[in-house]
Motif scaffolding. Structure first.
Motif, PDB file in Angstrom:
ATOM      1  N   UNK A 239       0.860  -1.192   0.000  1.00 18.09           N
ATOM      2  CA  UNK A 239       0.000   0.000   0.000  1.00 18.09           C
ATOM      3  C   UNK A 239       0.892   1.236   0.000  1.00 18.09           C
ATOM      4  N   UNK A 240       0.496   2.239  -0.787  1.00 23.29           N
ATOM      5  CA  UNK A 240       1.303   3.465  -0.917  1.00 23.29           C
ATOM      6  C   UNK A 240       0.504   4.650  -0.395  1.00 23.29           C
ATOM      7  N   UNK A 339     -11.650  11.699  -6.544  1.00 25.92           N
ATOM      8  CA  UNK A 339     -12.158  10.462  -5.935  1.00 25.92           C
ATOM      9  C   UNK A 339     -11.057   9.648  -5.292  1.00 25.92           C
ATOM     10  N   UNK A 340      -9.946  10.284  -4.973  1.00 25.57           N
ATOM     11  CA  UNK A 340      -8.797   9.592  -4.371  1.00 25.57           C
ATOM     12  C   UNK A 340      -9.042   9.374  -2.878  1.00 25.57           C
ATOM     13  N   UNK A 341      -8.806   8.127  -2.417  1.00 21.30           N
ATOM     14  CA  UNK A 341      -8.954   7.827  -0.995  1.00 21.30           C
ATOM     15  C   UNK A 341      -8.056   8.772  -0.182  1.00 21.30           C
ATOM     16  N   UNK A 342      -8.655   9.437   0.798  1.00 25.36           N
ATOM     17  CA  UNK A 342      -7.940  10.459   1.561  1.00 25.36           C
ATOM     18  C   UNK A 342      -8.255  10.332   3.036  1.00 25.36           C
ATOM     19  N   UNK A 358     -14.967   9.236  -0.336  1.00 24.05           N
ATOM     20  CA  UNK A 358     -13.534   8.940  -0.410  1.00 24.05           C
ATOM     21  C   UNK A 358     -12.710   9.713   0.619  1.00 24.05           C
ATOM     22  N   UNK A 359     -13.340  10.651   1.340  1.00 14.84           N
ATOM     23  CA  UNK A 359     -12.634  11.427   2.359  1.00 14.84           C
ATOM     24  C   UNK A 359     -12.979  10.866   3.733  1.00 14.84           C
ATOM     25  N   UNK A 360     -11.973  10.386   4.437  1.00 12.35           N
ATOM     26  CA  UNK A 360     -12.166   9.761   5.749  1.00 12.35           C
ATOM     27  C   UNK A 360     -11.590  10.686   6.819  1.00 12.35           C
ATOM     28  N   UNK A 361     -12.465  11.256   7.632  1.00 13.34           N
ATOM     29  CA  UNK A 361     -12.053  12.252   8.621  1.00 13.34           C
ATOM     30  C   UNK A 361     -11.649  11.592   9.937  1.00 13.34           C
ATOM     31  N   UNK A 362     -10.566  12.127  10.510  1.00 11.00           N
ATOM     32  CA  UNK A 362      -9.973  11.564  11.725  1.00 11.00           C
ATOM     33  C   UNK A 362      -9.961  12.619  12.825  1.00 11.00           C
ATOM     34  N   UNK A 363     -10.304  12.190  14.037  1.00  9.10           N
ATOM     35  CA  UNK A 363     -10.169  13.057  15.205  1.00  9.10           C
ATOM     36  C   UNK A 363      -8.694  13.097  15.610  1.00  9.10           C
ATOM     37  N   UNK A 364      -8.074  14.283  15.663  1.00 11.33           N
ATOM     38  CA  UNK A 364      -6.638  14.345  15.983  1.00 11.33           C
ATOM     39  C   UNK A 364      -6.287  13.784  17.353  1.00 11.33           C
ATOM     40  N   UNK A 374      -8.468   3.023   9.500  1.00  7.99           N
ATOM     41  CA  UNK A 374      -8.934   3.481   8.188  1.00  7.99           C
ATOM     42  C   UNK A 374      -8.078   2.907   7.066  1.00  7.99           C
ATOM     43  N   UNK A 375      -6.764   2.933   7.253  1.00  4.83           N
ATOM     44  CA  UNK A 375      -5.857   2.395   6.226  1.00  4.83           C
ATOM     45  C   UNK A 375      -6.113   0.909   6.022  1.00  4.83           C
ATOM     46  N   UNK A 376      -6.253   0.171   7.104  1.00  7.74           N
ATOM     47  CA  UNK A 376      -6.490  -1.277   7.002  1.00  7.74           C
ATOM     48  C   UNK A 376      -7.824  -1.558   6.305  1.00  7.74           C
ATOM     49  N   UNK A 377      -8.858  -0.778   6.615  1.00  9.83           N
ATOM     50  CA  UNK A 377     -10.162  -0.941   5.948  1.00  9.83           C
ATOM     51  C   UNK A 377     -10.050  -0.704   4.444  1.00  9.83           C
ATOM     52  N   UNK A 378      -9.333   0.347   4.070  1.00 11.78           N
ATOM     53  CA  UNK A 378      -9.143   0.665   2.644  1.00 11.78           C
ATOM     54  C   UNK A 378      -8.323  -0.427   1.968  1.00 11.78           C
TER      55      UNK A 378
END
Length: 382
Positions: A239-240, A339-342, A358-364, A374-378
Motif C-alpha cells: 500500500x502506498x 475520488x482519491x482515498x484520503x 472517499x474522504x475519511x475524517x480523523x479526530x486528531x 482506516x488504512x487497514x479498511x481501505x
C-alpha cells in the motif's frame, strides 16, 4: 486599460504550491487590468515560479536585489526540535517569532516608500494587498491617492481563543484595517468569523473555498503513470500513502511517519511518498526515519511542480492531509474531485463542506488508532 498595484511581500507563486496566487494575477490580466506586482523576493529566486507571468506584457514585476536574501545560518539547530506526539495539537501561533515582527515593521516602511516613488508613473485604479505583511503599505497608499483597497488572506492565525494575544497583534492590525473588500479563503480557520468580530459587515467579506485548478482536469497518460511508479519503485509495495506538504509544525507531516511505523505491524510492505518544500521539522523527521528503521518504507521526493501533482496522486493508494490547522485547502478539494482515498484531520470545517465517501475524517486526539483502522479498511477493500 485599468491598473492595479498588487503588494505581496514574501508571498508569491511558490514552485509546487500556492497556485491561488498565480490565479489571482491571471484573473486580473484576463479582465484587462495591467498588474504592477511589488514583492520582497528576486525574480530569479528558484523558490518562486513567475516565468510565465513575466511573459505577459501587462504584468510588471518589482522585486528586490539578491543581496536582500537571508540565508538560514542556524540550520543545524533544527536537529534539536522535539517531534510532537501524534495526538498533540499544534497551533500556528507557535510559529510566529521576533524576526517576523521585525520584518513586518521594516517592510511597512520599505514598501510604502518604494511604491510612493512609483505612484506618479503608474497612477493605479486599485490597490490589492495580499496577506498580512502587505496590508499597511496598501492601506497607506490607498489613503494617500484615494483609491480603493482590497485585502486578500489565505486564512488566519487569529481565532476566538487568541484574538487578544500580543504575539499576533500585528496580524490583528492588518485584519482590522478598513477596505473596500476582504477576500478571505475558507480554509478551515474561520476567517469570516474573525473579520466579523473585528467589525466588518457581511458586504465587505468575500468568504470562498479555493477553486479547482484546471490542471487537475487534464487527462493522464497511463504509460507515463506506470513509468513514474517504476521510477519510484512502487511495484512491490502493498500500500502506498502520500503526504505533500511543508515541514512546518502545524502542517503535521510527522504524523504520516508515526502512521507508517505503526502500519508495519499490520501490513507487510507499507510505503510513504513525501513531497514538498523543507522546513524546521525536516531534519528531526529524517532522524525519526533512521531511528525507527523506516528507510525502506519512505521516499522523500523534495519539491514537486504543481503540474505534476495529479500524477503523484495517481501513484498513491491513500493521500494524507494531517494539518492541525487550515485543513480545507487545495489538496482536499483536489482529492475530492479525483475520488482519491484520503485520510484527513477533521478541522470541523472540511467535513462540513466536503462530505464525500472517499474522504475519511480523523479526530486528531485519537489519530494513530483511527488512521491505522482506516488504512487497514481501505487496504482490505482493494
Amino acid at each position: 486599460m485599468k491598473k492595479i498595484i498588487l503588494i505581496s511581500g514574501i508571498i508569491g507563486p511558490i514552485v509546487g504550491s500556492n497556485q491561488s496566487f498565480t490565479n489571482t494575477i491571471n484573473g486580473y490580466l484576463k479582465r484587462n487590468y495591467k498588474v504592477y506586482h511589488f514583492a520582497f523576493f528576486n525574480k530569479n529566486n528558484k523558490k518562486y515560479d513567475i516565468e510565465k507571468l513575466l511573459k505577459n506584457k501587462n504584468y510588471k514585476f518589482y522585486g528586490i536585489s539578491k543581496i536582500f536574501r537571508i540565508k538560514n545560518k542556524n540550520k543545524k539547530n533544527v536537529n534539536f526540535i522535539t517531534l510532537p506526539k501524534s495526538n498533540e495539537i499544534i497551533i500556528p501561533e507557535s510559529e510566529i517569532n521576533y524576526k517576523q515582527k521585525l520584518f513586518y515593521y521594516f517592510y511597512n516602511i520599505f514598501e510604502t516608500l518604494r511604491i510612493l516613488f512609483f505612484i506618479p508613473f503608474i497612477k493605479p485604479d486599485l490597490i490589492y494587498s495580499y496577506e498580512v505583511f502587505s496590508v499597511i503599505p496598501g492601506y497607506i497608499i490607498s489613503k494617500i491617492i484615494n483609491k480603493p483597497l482590497i485585502k486578500r488572506f489565505q486564512g488566519t492565525f487569529i481565532n476566538k481563543n487568541n484574538i487578544e494575544s500580543k504575539k499576533i497583534n500585528f496580524h490583528k492590525k492588518a485584519y482590522k484595517k478598513d477596505c473596500l473588500l476582504n477576500v478571505m479563503a475558507n480554509d478551515g480557520t474561520k476567517g469570516d468569523i474573525v473579520l466579523k468580530k473585528l467589525g466588518f459587515k457581511e458586504e465587505k467579506i468575500l468568504f470562498l473555498l479555493n477553486g479547482l485548478d484546471e490542471r487537475m482536469k487534464n487527462k493522464l497518460n497511463k504509460n507515463n503513470i506506470n513509468k513514474l511508479k517504476l521510477n519510484l519503485n512502487l511495484k512491490d509495495k502493498d500500500i502506498v500513502l502520500g503526504i505533500f506538504n511543508r515541514f512546518y509544525p502545524f502542517k503535521r507531516v510527522d504524523r504520516a511517519f508515526y502512521l507508517i511505523n505503526e502500519l508495519k505491524k499490520f501490513i507487510n510492505n507499507p510505503y510513504l511518498l513525501v513531497g514538498g518544500l523543507g522546513g524546521p521539522m525536516e531534519m528531526p523527521i529524517k532522524k525519526y526515519v533512521v531511528d525507527n528503521d523506516l528507510e525502506e518504507n519512505v521516499k522523500f521526493l523534495g519539491q514537486i511542480k504543481y503540474e505534476n501533482m495529479k500524477s503523484y496522486y495517481e501513484c498513491c493508494d491513500i493521500v494524507l492531509i494531517l494539518n492541525d490547522y487550515a485543513n480545507t485547502g487545495n489538496q482536499i478539494i483536489e482529492t475530492s474531485y479525483l475520488g482519491k482515498e484520503t485520510i484527513a484531520i477533521n478541522d470541523e470545517n472540511n467535513s462540513k463542506y466536503l462530505n464525500y465517501d472517499n474522504i475519511h475524517y480523523i479526530n486528531p486526539h485519537n489519530f494513530l488508532e483511527d488512521s491505522v483502522n482506516q488504512v487497514i479498511n481501505i487496504y482490505k477493500k482493494r
